[in-house]
Design an enzyme around this catalytic site. Sequence first.
Site, PDB file in Angstrom:
ATOM      1  CE  LYS A 186     -10.694   3.159   5.771  1.00 50.00           C
ATOM      2  NZ  LYS A 186     -11.372   1.830   5.500  1.00 50.00           N
ATOM      3  NE  ARG A 232      -1.296  -3.330  -4.448  1.00 51.18           N
ATOM      4  CZ  ARG A 232      -1.750  -3.440  -2.835  1.00 51.18           C
ATOM      5  NH1 ARG A 232      -1.874  -2.200  -2.240  1.00 51.18           N
ATOM      6  NH2 ARG A 232      -1.904  -4.484  -2.495  1.00 51.18           N
ATOM      7  N   GLY A 256       0.848  -1.288   0.026  1.00 52.05           N
ATOM      8  CA  GLY A 256       0.210   0.001   0.051  1.00 52.05           C
ATOM      9  C   GLY A 256       0.770   1.217  -0.193  1.00 52.05           C
ATOM     10  CG  ASP A 308      -4.895  -3.712  -2.043  1.00 46.30           C
ATOM     11  OD1 ASP A 308      -4.609  -3.149  -1.272  1.00 46.30           O
ATOM     12  OD2 ASP A 308      -5.343  -4.994  -2.242  1.00 46.30           O
ATOM     13  CB  VAL A 360     -10.108   5.387  -0.134  1.00 45.46           C
ATOM     14  CG1 VAL A 360     -11.429   6.246   0.562  1.00 45.46           C
ATOM     15  CG2 VAL A 360      -9.139   5.051   0.960  1.00 45.46           C
ATOM     16  CG  ASP A 379      -9.334   0.456   8.714  1.00 50.24           C
ATOM     17  OD1 ASP A 379     -10.138   1.067   9.574  1.00 50.24           O
ATOM     18  OD2 ASP A 379      -9.793  -0.546   8.221  1.00 50.24           O
TER      19      ASP A 379
HETATM   20  P1  IMP Z   1      -5.168  -1.778  10.075  1.00 53.93           P
HETATM   21  O1  IMP Z   1      -4.444  -2.945  10.690  1.00 53.93           O
HETATM   22  O2  IMP Z   1      -6.814  -2.152  10.225  1.00 53.93           O
HETATM   23  O3  IMP Z   1      -5.040  -0.638  10.681  1.00 53.93           O
HETATM   24  O4  IMP Z   1      -5.032  -1.818   8.405  1.00 53.93           O
HETATM   25  C1  IMP Z   1      -4.128  -1.151   7.676  1.00 53.93           C
HETATM   26  C2  IMP Z   1      -4.062  -2.018   6.159  1.00 53.93           C
HETATM   27  O5  IMP Z   1      -5.512  -2.183   5.826  1.00 53.93           O
HETATM   28  C3  IMP Z   1      -3.512  -0.689   5.591  1.00 53.93           C
HETATM   29  O6  IMP Z   1      -2.212  -0.554   5.617  1.00 53.93           O
HETATM   30  C4  IMP Z   1      -4.301  -1.091   4.100  1.00 53.93           C
HETATM   31  O7  IMP Z   1      -3.230  -1.907   3.571  1.00 53.93           O
HETATM   32  C5  IMP Z   1      -5.624  -1.679   4.557  1.00 53.93           C
HETATM   33  N1  IMP Z   1      -6.499  -1.136   4.259  1.00 53.93           N
HETATM   34  C6  IMP Z   1      -7.316  -0.513   5.313  1.00 53.93           C
HETATM   35  N2  IMP Z   1      -8.279   0.335   5.155  1.00 53.93           N
HETATM   36  C7  IMP Z   1      -8.310   0.448   3.668  1.00 53.93           C
HETATM   37  C8  IMP Z   1      -9.064   1.240   2.683  1.00 53.93           C
HETATM   38  O8  IMP Z   1      -9.846   1.808   2.967  1.00 53.93           O
HETATM   39  N3  IMP Z   1      -8.672   0.968   1.381  1.00 53.93           N
HETATM   40  C9  IMP Z   1      -7.524  -0.002   1.092  1.00 53.93           C
HETATM   41  N4  IMP Z   1      -6.725  -0.727   2.049  1.00 53.93           N
HETATM   42  C10 IMP Z   1      -7.128  -0.477   3.547  1.00 53.93           C
HETATM   43 MG    MG Z   2      -1.025  -1.747   3.909  1.00 54.99          MG
END
Ligand code: IMP
Ligand code: MG
Length: 174
Positions: A127, A161, A41, A155, A149, A99
């Site tokens: 977010k 991407r 990402g 992605d 998004v 996220d």
């Molecule tokens: P977390 O561990 O839930 O904070 O997730 C982080 C990872 O989830 C990010 O590095 C992204 O790769 C993926 N991710 C979370 N939200 C989105 C989104 O809205 N679009 C695309 N990838 C997301």
């Molecule tokens: Mg990621």
Amino acid sequence: MRPGSVLLSQTQIRTRVRQLGRSITHHYRGKSPLFLGVMNGALFFLADLLRAVDLDTEVSCVRLASYAGKQSSGIVNGLDALGDSFAGRHVLIVDDILDTGRTLSALTRHLKKLGATDVKICVLLEKRRKHEIPVKADWVGFKIADEFVVGYGLDYDGRYRGLKKIRVLEKPTK
Ligand code: IMP
Ligand code: MG
């Protein structure tokens, strides 16, 4: 599901990345930070941010994944692949989006275990939601609504991407 309305234009992204670059440069002046990009990402964000700082940086990448489709799986895979070159380093984690907080909290803990002197976090997007695991990013490009998004590295199951703008993923109307 397909990319819909534009959330952030190329100009908005470019301008903000420059600002982040200036702030990060100011913070690390005199040090040689190690930028650790979370793949895939952070692909474009890492490349653009690196060129927006004026520092003696080193770069490394780690491939972590916790998502399947639009759902966080809750398990962070890939930490074991991190080498042992973090001891004594100032590490700046560069990721696309904060996220649930699982990925970044697991990675931060792991880097400290590997002996990093200091671990900071820079994300392009955060977010606006309650992170399941409390994580505070030190630099945030944009705070966004709790929507899925794509584009500029982000992605949906490996797709979209390469889009230059960041768009909200929408259900097709028919
Ligand atoms: P977390 O561990 O839930 O904070 O997730 C982080 C990872 O989830 C990010 O590095 C992204 O790769 C993926 N991710 C979370 N939200 C989105 C989104 O809205 N679009 C695309 N990838 C997301
Ligand atoms: Mg990621």
